[in-house]
Design an enzyme around this catalytic site. Structure first.
Site, PDB file in Angstrom:
ATOM      1  CB  SER A 258     -48.191 -47.587 -42.065  1.00  0.00           C
ATOM      2  OG  SER A 258     -48.370 -46.207 -42.192  1.00  0.00           O
ATOM      3  CG  HIS A 316     -46.354 -50.511 -45.646  1.00  0.00           C
ATOM      4  ND1 HIS A 316     -46.477 -49.623 -46.683  1.00  0.00           N
ATOM      5  CD2 HIS A 316     -46.269 -49.760 -44.525  1.00  0.00           C
ATOM      6  CE1 HIS A 316     -46.483 -48.390 -46.219  1.00  0.00           C
ATOM      7  NE2 HIS A 316     -46.357 -48.452 -44.906  1.00  0.00           N
TER       8      HIS A 316
END
Length: 361
Positions: A258, A316
């Site tokens: 991610s 992230h």
């Protein structure tokens, strides 16, 4: 008109992938036999971290226990080695990509006539109906350059996912394919964890987003530059996660692509901020890519501040910020200044070829 439709289609796929929980999941290290928990009285805890709270369980991650909060966190010296690894790996990634592009262009020119001759001979040969190899080649040629580029990345993720299913590999996978600043192995997991997924849903969501964005990002950066950005983003986002964990004292292992995928998302949304996005199940609601990126960063910032445990929000944010910075400034500062390296490589290749030719006479 064609550009607008293309941007809208790519943007819709991007958002749908993001809403499909293409996130980097945080694991929580299981307490081994022979080790004792830190006494509760020595570390003040918040109401939601009391002794009666149950360990976190999820089908998306291995069955491991809740994060342990240590009374004394590792000092900043634990980040020195990962920092130099991040800088060194990023430099090597972009340098290798520049040389890769040079070699590819050179071989493409040299093999142009050979390929033309091979195509001409192939037309003269009798065509075989139902040839499996021919069907595979036809499918491969129908893919865009971006889709062909990420195929190898997806294959690597599937291979690592299969390794998680082998019981005898569990200890090795936890040591090398999950990132944790409290682990004895710090550097190699920064890259390997980018290709690691324990849950099939986690991997499928991340790979769907990567596949959806592949054509857009490779058309913007090119194949070689994209690979350098993607691999560097995985390491950089992991380093940001390390910094966050050392600062907060939360040392649970993390894994997933991610962080790197957030770089791809942020780069495309920054490059096309006015592109209209829509949720795949709610196409009637549309918004711009710029607003979607702001909402994603705001959500991860809130998760980082509030201590949400399901995602590695620091990774992230690190990936998103790197994507924004690179598409805005990094491309000009790094990739467009690769000429000295390419010239040095060309001169070295020319000298080595000259010596080889001289020795053959």
């Amino acid at each position: 008109m064609a550009w607008s439709c293309w941007a809208r289609l790519c943007s819709r796929e991007v958002l749908s992938g993001r809403r499909s929980r293409g996130h980097r999941f945080t694991l929580y290290a299981q307490q081994r036999n022979g080790f004792k928990r830190v006494p509760q009285k020595t570390e003040p805890r918040k109401p939601d971290q009391e002794t009666g709270s149950k360990p976190y369980r999820s089908s998306l991650s291995p069955p491991v226990q809740e994060t342990i909060f240590y009374t004394s966190s590792p000092s900043l010296k634990h980040l020195v080695k990962p920092f130099f690894f991040t800088v060194g790996f990023t430099g090597c990634a972009f340098g290798s990509a520049a040389i890769w592009q040079y070699e590819y262009l050179k071989s493409r020119v040299q093999n142009y006539f050979d390929e033309a001759r091979a195509d001409w001979m192939d037309k003269l040969r009798p065509q075989k109906n139902g040839d499996f190899r021919k069907q595979v080649n036809k499918w491969w040629n129908s893919l865009s350059e971006g889709q062909r580029t990420v195929t190898g990345i997806i294959a690597a993720n599937v291979f690592v996912f299969c390794l998680w299913r082998i019981p005898s590999m569990q200890r090795t996978m936890l040591a090398y394919f999950t990132s944790n600043p409290a682990s004895r192995v710090l550097c190699s997991p920064m890259l390997l964890s980018t290709f690691s997924h324990f849950s099939l849903f986690h991997m499928a969501a991340n790979m769907y987003v990567l596949w959806s964005f592949s054509s857009s990002i490779v058309s913007l950066l090119g194949r070689e530059q994209f690979m350098a950005v993607y691999l560097s983003a995985g390491v950089i986002s992991t380093f940001v996660s390390y910094v966050s964990k050392v600062t907060t004292g939360r040392f649970g292992p993390s894994l997933g692509a991610s962080g790197a995928i957030m770089t791809v998302l942020a780069a495309v949304c920054t490059k096309m901020p006015e592109a209209k996005l829509a949720i795949i199940l709610l196409p009637m609601f549309t918004f711009t890519a710029g607003n979607a990126l702001k909402a994603i960063i705001a959500m991860d910032t809130a998760g980082l501040v509030l201590g949400w445990k399901f995602f590695d929000h620091a990774a992230h944010i690190g990936g998103a910020l790197f994507g924004i910075w690179y598409i805005t400034y990094g491309h000009e500062l790094i990739w467009k200044n690769r000429e000295p390296l390419v010239k040095a490589w060309h001169e070295m290749r020319s000298k080595s070829r000259g010596k080889g030719s001289g020795g053959s006479h």
